[in-house]
Design a protein around this motif. Structure first.
Motif, PDB file in Angstrom:
ATOM      1  N   ARG B  49       0.819  -1.214   0.000  1.00 39.40           N
ATOM      2  CA  ARG B  49       0.000   0.000   0.000  1.00 39.40           C
ATOM      3  C   ARG B  49       0.856   1.269   0.000  1.00 39.40           C
ATOM      4  O   ARG B  49       0.394   2.315  -0.442  1.00 39.40           O
ATOM      5  CB  ARG B  49      -0.962  -0.015   1.196  1.00 39.40           C
ATOM      6  CG  ARG B  49      -2.063  -1.090   1.040  1.00 39.40           C
ATOM      7  CD  ARG B  49      -2.743  -1.385   2.367  1.00 39.40           C
ATOM      8  NE  ARG B  49      -3.336  -0.201   2.951  1.00 39.40           N
ATOM      9  CZ  ARG B  49      -4.543   0.271   2.635  1.00 39.40           C
ATOM     10  NH1 ARG B  49      -5.270  -0.382   1.748  1.00 39.40           N
ATOM     11  NH2 ARG B  49      -5.010   1.349   3.194  1.00 39.40           N
ATOM     12  N   ASN B  52       1.702   2.489  -3.731  1.00 44.69           N
ATOM     13  CA  ASN B  52       0.820   3.407  -4.470  1.00 44.69           C
ATOM     14  C   ASN B  52       0.202   4.446  -3.550  1.00 44.69           C
ATOM     15  O   ASN B  52      -0.831   5.029  -3.856  1.00 44.69           O
ATOM     16  CB  ASN B  52      -0.256   2.653  -5.253  1.00 44.69           C
ATOM     17  CG  ASN B  52      -1.191   1.904  -4.352  1.00 44.69           C
ATOM     18  OD1 ASN B  52      -1.024   1.912  -3.128  1.00 44.69           O
ATOM     19  ND2 ASN B  52      -2.180   1.268  -4.934  1.00 44.69           N
ATOM     20  N   LEU B  54      -1.384   4.452  -0.791  1.00 43.51           N
ATOM     21  CA  LEU B  54      -2.577   4.316   0.042  1.00 43.51           C
ATOM     22  C   LEU B  54      -2.166   4.493   1.503  1.00 43.51           C
ATOM     23  O   LEU B  54      -2.973   4.821   2.359  1.00 43.51           O
ATOM     24  CB  LEU B  54      -3.268   2.964  -0.175  1.00 43.51           C
ATOM     25  CG  LEU B  54      -3.937   2.797  -1.536  1.00 43.51           C
ATOM     26  CD1 LEU B  54      -4.560   1.418  -1.676  1.00 43.51           C
ATOM     27  CD2 LEU B  54      -4.977   3.878  -1.787  1.00 43.51           C
ATOM     28  N   GLN B  56       1.225   6.311   3.754  1.00 38.34           N
ATOM     29  CA  GLN B  56       2.418   7.153   3.624  1.00 38.34           C
ATOM     30  C   GLN B  56       3.535   6.596   4.481  1.00 38.34           C
ATOM     31  O   GLN B  56       3.319   6.306   5.653  1.00 38.34           O
ATOM     32  CB  GLN B  56       2.115   8.559   4.121  1.00 38.34           C
ATOM     33  CG  GLN B  56       1.492   9.460   3.076  1.00 38.34           C
ATOM     34  CD  GLN B  56       1.367  10.878   3.581  1.00 38.34           C
ATOM     35  OE1 GLN B  56       2.236  11.358   4.305  1.00 38.34           O
ATOM     36  NE2 GLN B  56       0.284  11.538   3.210  1.00 38.34           N
ATOM     37  N   ARG B  80       0.290   6.757  -9.330  1.00 32.59           N
ATOM     38  CA  ARG B  80      -0.949   5.968  -9.390  1.00 32.59           C
ATOM     39  C   ARG B  80      -1.303   5.606 -10.827  1.00 32.59           C
ATOM     40  O   ARG B  80      -1.926   4.575 -11.070  1.00 32.59           O
ATOM     41  CB  ARG B  80      -2.089   6.752  -8.745  1.00 32.59           C
ATOM     42  CG  ARG B  80      -1.913   6.872  -7.249  1.00 32.59           C
ATOM     43  CD  ARG B  80      -3.205   6.569  -6.516  1.00 32.59           C
ATOM     44  NE  ARG B  80      -2.994   6.569  -5.071  1.00 32.59           N
ATOM     45  CZ  ARG B  80      -3.446   7.517  -4.259  1.00 32.59           C
ATOM     46  NH1 ARG B  80      -4.160   8.513  -4.745  1.00 32.59           N
ATOM     47  NH2 ARG B  80      -3.217   7.439  -2.971  1.00 32.59           N
ATOM     48  N   MET B  85      -3.848  -1.950  -8.719  1.00 31.50           N
ATOM     49  CA  MET B  85      -3.892  -2.722  -7.487  1.00 31.50           C
ATOM     50  C   MET B  85      -5.127  -3.611  -7.451  1.00 31.50           C
ATOM     51  O   MET B  85      -6.221  -3.192  -7.813  1.00 31.50           O
ATOM     52  CB  MET B  85      -3.903  -1.769  -6.284  1.00 31.50           C
ATOM     53  CG  MET B  85      -4.111  -2.475  -4.976  1.00 31.50           C
ATOM     54  SD  MET B  85      -2.910  -1.894  -3.757  1.00 31.50           S
ATOM     55  CE  MET B  85      -3.457  -2.759  -2.308  1.00 31.50           C
ATOM     56  N   PHE B  87      -7.257  -5.937  -4.758  1.00 29.99           N
ATOM     57  CA  PHE B  87      -7.431  -6.062  -3.311  1.00 29.99           C
ATOM     58  C   PHE B  87      -7.973  -7.440  -2.933  1.00 29.99           C
ATOM     59  O   PHE B  87      -8.659  -8.102  -3.711  1.00 29.99           O
ATOM     60  CB  PHE B  87      -8.434  -5.023  -2.802  1.00 29.99           C
ATOM     61  CG  PHE B  87      -8.040  -3.597  -3.064  1.00 29.99           C
ATOM     62  CD1 PHE B  87      -7.381  -2.852  -2.102  1.00 29.99           C
ATOM     63  CD2 PHE B  87      -8.356  -2.983  -4.269  1.00 29.99           C
ATOM     64  CE1 PHE B  87      -7.044  -1.530  -2.325  1.00 29.99           C
ATOM     65  CE2 PHE B  87      -8.025  -1.659  -4.510  1.00 29.99           C
ATOM     66  CZ  PHE B  87      -7.367  -0.930  -3.529  1.00 29.99           C
ATOM     67  N   GLY B 105     -12.441   4.385 -14.916  1.00 27.81           N
ATOM     68  CA  GLY B 105     -11.089   4.969 -14.886  1.00 27.81           C
ATOM     69  C   GLY B 105     -10.663   5.498 -16.247  1.00 27.81           C
ATOM     70  O   GLY B 105     -10.284   6.671 -16.376  1.00 27.81           O
ATOM     71  N   LYS B 108     -12.818   8.700 -17.067  1.00 22.90           N
ATOM     72  CA  LYS B 108     -12.706   9.905 -16.242  1.00 22.90           C
ATOM     73  C   LYS B 108     -11.255  10.302 -15.983  1.00 22.90           C
ATOM     74  O   LYS B 108     -10.937  11.480 -15.933  1.00 22.90           O
ATOM     75  CB  LYS B 108     -13.413   9.700 -14.896  1.00 22.90           C
ATOM     76  CG  LYS B 108     -14.862   9.296 -15.007  1.00 22.90           C
ATOM     77  CD  LYS B 108     -15.683  10.331 -15.773  1.00 22.90           C
ATOM     78  CE  LYS B 108     -17.093   9.800 -16.035  1.00 22.90           C
ATOM     79  NZ  LYS B 108     -17.812  10.655 -16.982  1.00 22.90           N
ATOM     80  N   ALA B 109     -10.382   9.311 -15.801  1.00 24.05           N
ATOM     81  CA  ALA B 109      -9.001   9.653 -15.445  1.00 24.05           C
ATOM     82  C   ALA B 109      -8.103   9.725 -16.677  1.00 24.05           C
ATOM     83  O   ALA B 109      -7.136  10.463 -16.702  1.00 24.05           O
ATOM     84  CB  ALA B 109      -8.452   8.638 -14.449  1.00 24.05           C
ATOM     85  N   ARG B 153     -10.266  -4.607 -14.296  1.00 26.27           N
ATOM     86  CA  ARG B 153     -10.408  -3.165 -14.035  1.00 26.27           C
ATOM     87  C   ARG B 153      -9.037  -2.503 -13.894  1.00 26.27           C
ATOM     88  O   ARG B 153      -8.813  -1.409 -14.416  1.00 26.27           O
ATOM     89  CB  ARG B 153     -11.230  -2.950 -12.765  1.00 26.27           C
ATOM     90  CG  ARG B 153     -11.416  -1.476 -12.426  1.00 26.27           C
ATOM     91  CD  ARG B 153     -12.319  -1.262 -11.245  1.00 26.27           C
ATOM     92  NE  ARG B 153     -11.741  -1.751 -10.015  1.00 26.27           N
ATOM     93  CZ  ARG B 153     -12.350  -1.694  -8.822  1.00 26.27           C
ATOM     94  NH1 ARG B 153     -13.570  -1.194  -8.738  1.00 26.27           N
ATOM     95  NH2 ARG B 153     -11.762  -2.155  -7.751  1.00 26.27           N
ATOM     96  N   MET B 157      -6.447   0.286 -16.960  1.00 27.08           N
ATOM     97  CA  MET B 157      -5.638   1.500 -16.818  1.00 27.08           C
ATOM     98  C   MET B 157      -4.250   1.305 -17.438  1.00 27.08           C
ATOM     99  O   MET B 157      -3.418   2.201 -17.404  1.00 27.08           O
ATOM    100  CB  MET B 157      -5.499   1.879 -15.343  1.00 27.08           C
ATOM    101  CG  MET B 157      -6.823   2.171 -14.649  1.00 27.08           C
ATOM    102  SD  MET B 157      -7.793   3.432 -15.485  1.00 27.08           S
ATOM    103  CE  MET B 157      -6.816   4.885 -15.104  1.00 27.08           C
TER     104      MET B 157
END
Ligand SMILES: Nc1ncnc2c1ncn2[C@@H]1O[C@H](COP(=O)(O)OP(=O)(O)O)[C@@H](O)[C@H]1O
Ligand SMILES: [Mg+2]
Lengths: 253, 246
Positions: B49, B52, B54, B56, B80, B85, B87, B105, B108-109, B153, B157
């Motif tokens: 995590r 990427n 998620l 710090q 990112r 990723m 899960f 994704g 929109k991204a 999914r 990306m």
């Protein structure tokens, strides 16, 4: 004890019915010309009550979301903005806030050199919207927090930014839990709008007060007033239930 | 030498007082498959995590494709966009169809057109062998199918690095292999993979590098032959003997 009290409460108006000395329904008897004029006068406040409530609710729904979002931050400094707003606004009784907005705010505007008059209509809307926004903010926060953290994380990993994550992933799922309590808040606003009568807004309660002054028949007139609110709230409740059923039926994924 | 796909140097992280990652050094070359194993609570998820963002990290550096992860939102966004990723709990969007899950994704991204996004989604649904489920909601699929949608999914990306955090742990036993099969196929296609898993059969098949973690540290790492054949540390030996018994 409770039951005796309830029986007493019910008895008072019933006892009144039998004796024509205390009740004078003629003031609001629609079959007589003067009664009909009075009833029309009373009901004519309905428009402002609804207008104030709808506009205040609309603002509160937007403002509540804006206040709720910082409450969901990881940083306590940003969360604090939300907590201070909610705790502060929630603790102010409606009436003092109404006075402050209606009588106080124009002074601030004048000091700032702004010429923004606040009439009773907008004074009531601002007060109701701000007061209610503390509650709608909490509704949003709870609704959004009920969506599992994994949803936000998944949205982030496919590159969505904060706004997109809210717009496409979190809010569409949270809305099912947010809408019913939000609609209930609307009922609260409708009832609280009665306070606007004291700053002279011509809504249901104000109309009733004015008629009482001229007719001196408080019992009949306020009874009718209560039924006006009752009908209004029953209509909204029916709407809320319809909404809940719709949301429930959508739940089949 | 080319930039490593992922490079962690002296990474430390605390949850409050709890020192969850201790001096993690990890290099994943481009195209490499790394499998991380270790007892529950050893910090495997946290490592993945952190890659990427998620989570710090508080000390040390993490670079992905040569870009260092900092608090700068641009570096987070840049990383990112390179890192996908998968899960343990799938985390599909339950209110959207499979197709919508896959195109969100890219639309929109990435700013793809709807036609492009849908064509891409169908391509990856075929890769995970469920093109016929495109119009269903996640809730109508089996766990194995859901996880394969989640993999598709991520693939939509077109990431350079794909992270997996125990992708089969939430699955019924009969569905594990359908997901692992898809992952083995992916592994043969050159994408960089970091996989947290206890599926040692899968690890032997695809891993270039095995990593064993315990109590927030990387205790042992090496190619699978050495790792399984002659684990050096006691902790790793013990862990492997427990897990390979079944
Ligand atoms: N957000 C968090 N806050 C506090 N402690 C956490 C958090 N996430 C994980 N931990 C703790 O950090 C340790 C490592 O967690 P994790 O990386 O999930 O381990 P693993 O994936 O190897 O099981 C565990 O002891 C866990 O309880
Ligand atoms: Mg884990």
């Amino acid at each position: 004890m409770k039951r005796t009290l309830l029986a007493l409460l019910l008895l008072i108006p019933l006892a009144g019915c039998s004796s024509s000395a205390t009740w004078g329904w003629y003031v609001v008897d629609p079959s007589t010309p003067s009664g009909w004029t009075n009833v029309k006068f009373l009901i004519s406040g309905m428009g402002s009550t609804i207008a104030v409530s709808v506009i205040a609710a609309a603002i509160s729904i937007l403002l509540g979301l804006i206040v709720a979002l910082p409450g969901l931050s990881d940083r306590w400094g940003i969360r604090a903005i939300n907590r201070v707003y909610v705790e502060f606004i929630r603790s102010i009784p409606l009436l003092p806030m109404l006075f402050w907005v209606f009588y106080g705010l124009p002074i601030i505007f004048r000091e700032m050199g702004l010429d923004i008059p606040i009439d009773p209509f907008w004074g009531a809307i601002i007060t109701l919207a701000i007061s209610d926004s503390a509650f709608t903010a909490e509704i949003y926060r709870a609704g959004i927090q009920s969506i599992a953290r994994g949803q936000t994380e998944a949205a982030q990993t496919i590159g969505l930014n904060y706004y997109q994550t809210m717009r496409y992933v979190v809010l569409p799922q949270a809305i099912r839990r947010i809408l019913p309590p939000l609609a209930n808040q609307f009922i609260y606003i409708v009832k609280m709008s009665a306070f606007a009568s004291v700053i002279g807004m011509q809504e249901l309660t104000r109309r009733a007060n004015e008629l009482v002054v001229t007719e001196y028949r408080p019992l009949e007139i306020y009874t009718l007033l209560i039924f006006e609110y009752l009908i209004l709230v029953l209509v909204i409740s029916a709407g809320v239930r319809w909404l809940e059923r719709r949301m429930g039926s959508d739940e089949r994924a | 030498m080319a930039d490593a796909a992922v490079e962690m140097v002296g990474v430390n992280k605390w949850f409050g007082d709890f020192h969850v990652l201790r001096d993690i050094n990890l290099k994943v070359a481009s195209g490499e498959k790394v499998v991380i194993c270790g007892p529950s609570g050893s910090g495997k998820s946290t490592v993945v995590r952190c890659i990427n963002r998620l989570e710090q990290h508080q000390k040390g550096t993490i670079r992905v494709g040569g870009v260092e992860l900092t608090n700068d939102p641009k570096s987070v966004a840049a990383i990112r966009s390179e890192v996908g990723m998968v899960f343990q709990q799938f985390n599909l969007f339950p209110h959207l169809t499979v197709m919508e899950n896959l195109t969100l994704g890219p639309l929109k991204a990435r700013g793809l057109s709807r036609d492009e996004a849908e064509a891409r989604a169908m391509r990856y649904l075929e890769r995970v062998h469920i093109p016929d489920q495109a119009q269903k909601r996640p809730g109508q699929l089996s766990g194995g199918q859901q996880q394969r949608v989640a993999i598709a999914r991520s693939l939509c990306m077109e990431p350079k690095v794909l992270l997996f955090d125990e992708p089969t742990s939430a699955l019924d036993p009969e569905m594990i292999s359908e997901v692992l099969d898809v992952m083995v196929e992916l592994a043969s296609e050159g994408i960089t993979m970091v996989v947290v898993t206890h599926e040692m059969g899968f690890a032997r098949k695809v891993a270039d590098n095995m990593i064993f973690m315990d109590a927030g540290e990387i205790v042992e790492q090496g190619p699978p032959d050495e790792f399984f054949g002659a684990p050096r540390s006691k902790r790793c030996q013990k862990f492997l003997s427990q897990i390979l018994q079944h």
